[in-house]
Enzyme design. Sequence first.
Site, PDB file in Angstrom:
ATOM      1  N   LYS A  67     118.205 -33.037  96.940  1.00  0.00           N
ATOM      2  CA  LYS A  67     118.712 -31.990  97.578  1.00  0.00           C
ATOM      3  C   LYS A  67     120.214 -31.664  96.928  1.00  0.00           C
ATOM      4  CE  LYS A  67     118.259 -34.087 102.436  1.00  0.00           C
ATOM      5  NZ  LYS A  67     118.940 -33.946 103.686  1.00  0.00           N
ATOM      6  N   ASP A 103     121.070 -30.284 107.679  1.00  0.00           N
ATOM      7  CA  ASP A 103     121.780 -31.264 108.600  1.00  0.00           C
ATOM      8  C   ASP A 103     122.877 -31.484 109.588  1.00  0.00           C
ATOM      9  OD1 ASP A 103     119.285 -32.304 107.180  1.00  0.00           O
ATOM     10  OD2 ASP A 103     120.521 -32.964 105.637  1.00  0.00           O
TER      11      ASP A 103
END
Length: 278
Positions: A67, A103
């Site tokens: 990520k 997220d």
Amino acid sequence: MIKKEYGVVGCPVSHSMSPDMHNDAFHHLEINANYKPIHVEPSGLENAINMFRAVGLSGFNITIPHKVKVMKYLDGIDELAKEIGAVNTVILQDDKFIGYNTDGLGFLKGIQEEFGILNNKRILLIGAGGASRAIYFTFAKETNCSVDITNRTIEKAEQLKQNCKYNIETNILTLTDAEQSLEKYDMIVNTTQVGMSPEVDDIPIILSNLKQDVIVVDIIYNPLETKFLKNAREQGARIQNGVSMLANQGALAFEIWTGQIPDAKRMEKIIIDKLGGK
Ligand code: ATR
């Protein structure tokens, strides 16, 4: 029309529930596209991104451990993702790969859909890792709530606060101090992996003296009800587990790719079924 290809890039990735969620949504909305798991070792990330360019992959999700590292191989990064310092969603736009982070926004959407808009609420975040960072910066940018942070390693919580360029009221607390001031909070969120299977008897903090109507959230989804959430429920709190954040971060990625809003509740159901829950 050519079938569009999407995927989730990770290591490991075979356990990911994203292919089930996205392929169901493509099918349900009659979009000619396919989504698959793509296993990429840490050392192979740059080559993999080059290959995605060559084959014209329309978009992809990124998960552990890529990520952060993926950011240097992209052509552009959305402002919030840049602040968070991690990307979980990439779209091919005018031949450029642009990175986003859904997220924190997925977490916020899941909360607001279930409990209504959060206006001027006092929130306590437990943890100061990657997940906490995404949620903290998203709340700082998108809401008028105050967000306190407690963490085992207090310096990491201090750092999180210092790194935030958005305007937000934040106090940093030790775990013990947090446990003694829980009556102040409208929402308490566990962002750590404490209580995740197989360590299901662990809890991040001891809950007591909760405010009436408090919302207690655990971003863990395995088990569906952690000991932390069970304790909260038994004390009368309204609770939410991590399925909602997982489904909604996926739903937002889907929207970025297709411009269509998928049914996040359908995505939640797919996750719960896969986890063997009800
Ligand atoms: P993620 O990306 O899932 O947020 P991370 O970045 O590794 O994972 O962050 C893990 C978080 O869980 C941290 O806040 C960590 O606390 P420390 O900063 O003190 O390491 C917290 N955490 C993990 N295991 C813990 C434990 N056994 N007790 C308390 N906190 C724990």
